[in-house]
Design a protein around this motif. Structure first.
Motif, PDB file in Angstrom:
ATOM      1  N   PRO A 367      62.335  11.692 -13.630  1.00  0.00           N
ATOM      2  CA  PRO A 367      62.321  13.084 -13.135  1.00  0.00           C
ATOM      3  C   PRO A 367      61.258  13.917 -13.850  1.00  0.00           C
ATOM      4  O   PRO A 367      61.070  13.802 -15.058  1.00  0.00           O
ATOM      5  CB  PRO A 367      63.734  13.583 -13.447  1.00  0.00           C
ATOM      6  CG  PRO A 367      64.226  12.705 -14.544  1.00  0.00           C
ATOM      7  CD  PRO A 367      63.607  11.361 -14.305  1.00  0.00           C
ATOM      8  N   GLN A 368      60.576  14.733 -13.069  1.00  0.00           N
ATOM      9  CA  GLN A 368      59.541  15.612 -13.627  1.00  0.00           C
ATOM     10  C   GLN A 368      60.095  16.987 -13.983  1.00  0.00           C
ATOM     11  O   GLN A 368      59.573  17.652 -14.882  1.00  0.00           O
ATOM     12  CB  GLN A 368      58.401  15.748 -12.606  1.00  0.00           C
ATOM     13  CG  GLN A 368      57.692  14.424 -12.325  1.00  0.00           C
ATOM     14  CD  GLN A 368      56.970  14.434 -10.997  1.00  0.00           C
ATOM     15  OE1 GLN A 368      57.602  14.349  -9.948  1.00  0.00           O
ATOM     16  NE2 GLN A 368      55.654  14.538 -11.028  1.00  0.00           N
ATOM     17  N   ILE A 369      61.114  17.421 -13.256  1.00  0.00           N
ATOM     18  CA  ILE A 369      61.759  18.704 -13.507  1.00  0.00           C
ATOM     19  C   ILE A 369      63.253  18.431 -13.730  1.00  0.00           C
ATOM     20  O   ILE A 369      63.881  17.748 -12.921  1.00  0.00           O
ATOM     21  CB  ILE A 369      61.595  19.681 -12.324  1.00  0.00           C
ATOM     22  CG1 ILE A 369      60.140  19.741 -11.843  1.00  0.00           C
ATOM     23  CG2 ILE A 369      62.128  21.055 -12.706  1.00  0.00           C
ATOM     24  CD1 ILE A 369      59.183  20.351 -12.824  1.00  0.00           C
ATOM     25  N   VAL A 370      63.800  18.982 -14.809  1.00  0.00           N
ATOM     26  CA  VAL A 370      65.218  18.782 -15.123  1.00  0.00           C
ATOM     27  C   VAL A 370      65.907  20.143 -15.235  1.00  0.00           C
ATOM     28  O   VAL A 370      65.472  21.006 -16.018  1.00  0.00           O
ATOM     29  CB  VAL A 370      65.402  18.005 -16.445  1.00  0.00           C
ATOM     30  CG1 VAL A 370      66.891  17.827 -16.752  1.00  0.00           C
ATOM     31  CG2 VAL A 370      64.694  16.658 -16.378  1.00  0.00           C
ATOM     32  N   PHE A 371      66.969  20.323 -14.455  1.00  0.00           N
ATOM     33  CA  PHE A 371      67.837  21.500 -14.582  1.00  0.00           C
ATOM     34  C   PHE A 371      69.167  21.007 -15.144  1.00  0.00           C
ATOM     35  O   PHE A 371      69.873  20.233 -14.487  1.00  0.00           O
ATOM     36  CB  PHE A 371      68.047  22.177 -13.229  1.00  0.00           C
ATOM     37  CG  PHE A 371      66.817  22.811 -12.672  1.00  0.00           C
ATOM     38  CD1 PHE A 371      66.411  24.063 -13.103  1.00  0.00           C
ATOM     39  CD2 PHE A 371      66.047  22.156 -11.722  1.00  0.00           C
ATOM     40  CE1 PHE A 371      65.261  24.654 -12.593  1.00  0.00           C
ATOM     41  CE2 PHE A 371      64.900  22.733 -11.213  1.00  0.00           C
ATOM     42  CZ  PHE A 371      64.509  23.981 -11.645  1.00  0.00           C
ATOM     43  N   HIS A 372      69.472  21.456 -16.351  1.00  0.00           N
ATOM     44  CA  HIS A 372      70.665  20.959 -17.040  1.00  0.00           C
ATOM     45  C   HIS A 372      71.803  21.968 -16.886  1.00  0.00           C
ATOM     46  O   HIS A 372      71.874  22.971 -17.613  1.00  0.00           O
ATOM     47  CB  HIS A 372      70.349  20.716 -18.512  1.00  0.00           C
ATOM     48  CG  HIS A 372      71.499  20.156 -19.293  1.00  0.00           C
ATOM     49  ND1 HIS A 372      72.183  19.011 -18.923  1.00  0.00           N
ATOM     50  CD2 HIS A 372      72.104  20.601 -20.433  1.00  0.00           C
ATOM     51  CE1 HIS A 372      73.146  18.770 -19.796  1.00  0.00           C
ATOM     52  NE2 HIS A 372      73.123  19.719 -20.711  1.00  0.00           N
TER      53      HIS A 372
END
Length: 623
Positions: A367-372
């Motif tokens: 993944p290039q963008i991670v929303f945790h």
């Protein structure tokens, strides 16, 4: 439903059959009556062959009327709401009927005087107008509204209000009768719209509501700002009238011609926030999400699922939904299959506490963008299970953040909370440590921009007060409020997600993004407003009970720690708190100790939390 309409056939086939029967009768009267009138209404002077010619053509005349009327779709119109345009349609249809009559009778040598055709056209047109518009004519001269229909005060005498009023009065698909109209425009006061008087404006609210005692108020003001709508709703509530409020949501319905009673919705508590919704720069958001692999941890939760919905609309290369609770993920999967069938989405089950599972996902999907967004968030439950809060929130975040750095993700966005500021509970303290992890990783990482997004309570999310209050009201109360003075900042789920997405665009590393959420809301006022919006009176119909502050609960939440400072962003409602400097190595050593303690389920884990977060107020330190 209007009383006259109760006696009309409600089934479309029965209504069409009724019209067909009337059309046959009218055709006979128009055809034969025209002969009679043409000869001065003296039967004894009518030449026999003219009368016979009319009779011979009568079956063709009836068939032509029915077929031509069907071609002109006169059987598809609901005549209780017929308009002037329908008058022209009837005239066009009867004109064609008369032309066919003239040519066929001429070809068949059924000679008739020219005046006969003019009269038959006039009789047919007049009778059809009378038949089709009979409901409108009766309504114009009598009160045909059923007395047991819901009574409505309409607020808004503009285009939207007129459309709503017209539908209520002339459609059999709606119920309710408007008993008064109000509007803020003084120029409209005293005027009549469809027979109903505009009584005045906001100043006349109390007088009108107490006079007519309506069951509903319809707010037909699509151009009203959130602040104006909030003020009007509060003015209605101040009258103490037991009335339910419905609103027409927005301008787009007026622009698109979608004004109708079916578009009215119940007033929601969000209408009482009284501020403009947050606006994001969609170009910026699309710019960093489009054609990227995006991971959302906790993707089945309130915030996580809305993140997935909005991300799916921004054309990612792949969206990965990761959550431990399979029921939520399944529901989201069915929804996104329907709404975004062309988006490549993976639905994965697992825990952020599982190091191997997290590593596996990052290794497989990169993944290039991670929303945790994965976290335990219920304050009272985390007070009872503090070790679980630390295992999941702190070390779940640490593992996902380490994997994001290891596999060179571009951005990592943590979902944080205002409870992280000077925390008085374990959940808030755990979120403060998550923010520290983000800032530490930002300073260390060569690949990934780590940021956190902090906001207040989210209306309608799992565990928020609104669903709880609604359930309590539905059961007749009491509505439970912990303290009469407790206040909170509120925002909607779409606003929270808009902030998160915008923060991802602004991310440069280490920032804590904070939303300017306007004025805080008193929970007691929230409870009273929700009771009134449900058509009840607080402490009369629905009691309010004070239960006392729960363990770790504050009277008010803070959005920004004093030492963080504040900087603006291009979005004036989003601010940046400056990174707090602390010793990363020392912090990491403390995390190792905290991990060992949490795994051992040590009862005094709060003492170790206090070492890492000095601003955390332990139970024995609370007043």
């Amino acid at each position: 439903m209007n009383s006259l309409q109760r006696y009309l056939p409600q089934d479309k086939k029965k209504r069409t059959l009724s019209l067909l029967i009337f059309d046959i009768i009218i055709s006979c009267l128009a055809s034969l009556g025209a002969v009679y009138v043409r000869f001065d209404m003296r039967y004894d002077v009518v030449p026999d062959h003219f009368f016979m010619h009319a009779l011979q053509y009568l079956p063709i005349y009836i068939i032509s009327v029915v077929l031509i009327f069907k071609f002109f779709k006169l059987y598809d119109i609901y005549w209780g709401s017929a308009t002037a345009k329908n008058l022209l349609t009837i005239m066009g249809a009867t004109a064609v009927v008369t032309l066919v009559q003239f040519f066929v009778m001429s070809i068949a040598h059924l000679d008739m005087p020219y005046g006969y055709f003019v009269l038959s056209f006039a009789f047919l047109t007049g009778a059809e107008w009378l038949l089709r518009f009979s409901l409108r004519i009766i309504k114009a001269f009598s009160d045909t509204t059923a007395k047991d229909d819901p009574t409505i005060v309409l607020y808004g005498a503009g285009e939207a209000g007129s459309a709503i009023l017209h539908e209520l009065k002339h459609s059999n698909l709606t119920e309710g009768r408007v008993v008064a109209i109000l509007d803020d425009d003084r120029n409209k006061w005293g005027r009549y719209i469809d027979g109903i008087k505009v009584e005045g404006g906001c100043g006349s609210l109390k007088k009108v509501l107490h006079q007519v005692k309506p069951q509903y108020i319809y707010l037909a003001m699509p151009s009203a700002t959130p602040t104006q709508r909030k003020q009007l709703i509060e003015a209605i509530q101040a009258t103490e009238a037991k009335v339910k409020i419905k609103v027409l949501p927005g301008m787009y319905q007026l622009i698109n011609g979608e004004i109708s009673v079916s578009k009215m919705r119940d007033v929601d508590i969000t209408d009482l926030l009284g501020r403009e919704p947050i606006k994001v720069n969609l170009d910026e958001v699309v710019g960093y999400l489009k054609d990227k692999v995006v991971l959302v941890t906790g993707g089945g939760g309130s915030i996580g699922s809305e993140l997935c919905r909005q991300i799916a609309n921004h054309h990612p290369k792949k969206l990965i939904v990761f959550d431990i609770y399979e029921n939520n993920v399944y529901d989201l999967q069915q929804e996104l299959k329907r709404t975004n069938p062309d988006v490549d989405i993976e639905y994965l089950i697992g825990s952020v506490r599982n190091t191997h599972r997290v590593e596996e996902i990052f290794a497989d999907y990169r993944p290039q963008i991670v929303f945790h967004a994965a976290a335990h968030k219920h304050v009272p439950l985390m007070e009872d299970s503090p070790n679980e809060a630390i295992k999941n929130n702190v070390f779940g975040t640490y593992k996902v953040a380490k994997a994001a750095d290891k596999y060179a993700a571009e951005r990592f966005v943590l979902i944080s909370t205002d409870k992280a500021v000077n925390p008085t509970n374990v959940m808030g303290a755990s979120k403060r440590m998550c923010e520290m992890i983000v800032q530490m990783m930002s300073r260390r990482s060569k690949h990934t921009n780590f940021v956190a997004v902090r906001f207040g309570n989210v209306l309608g999310s799992n565990g928020s007060v609104i669903p709880l209050f609604k359930k309590q009201i539905a059961h007749g109360g009491p509505v439970t409020v912990t303290h009469p003075d407790i206040i909170r900042y509120f925002m909607t789920i779409p606003e929270a997600v808009s902030l998160v997405l915008q923060a991802g665009a602004y991310a440069r590393g280490g920032e804590i993004f904070v939303l300017n959420m306007g004025d805080p809301v008193k929970i007691l006022d929230l409870a009273k407003n929700l009771i009134r919006l449900s058509g009840f009176e607080p402490d009369v119909d629905i009691p309010i009970k004070f239960t006392g502050l729960r363990p770790g609960e504050k009277l008010y939440e803070e959005m920004l720690m004093e030492e963080e400072g504040m900087k603006d962003t291009p979005n004036k409602l989003i601010h940046i708190g400056s990174p707090i400097v602390f010793d990363d190595d020392h912090f990491e050593n403390e995390l190792k100790e905290l991990n060992e303690v949490s795994q051992a389920d040590t009862p005094d884990i709060r003492r170790y939390i206090k070492k890492i977060v000095p601003t955390y107020v332990m139970p024995e330190e609370r007043k």
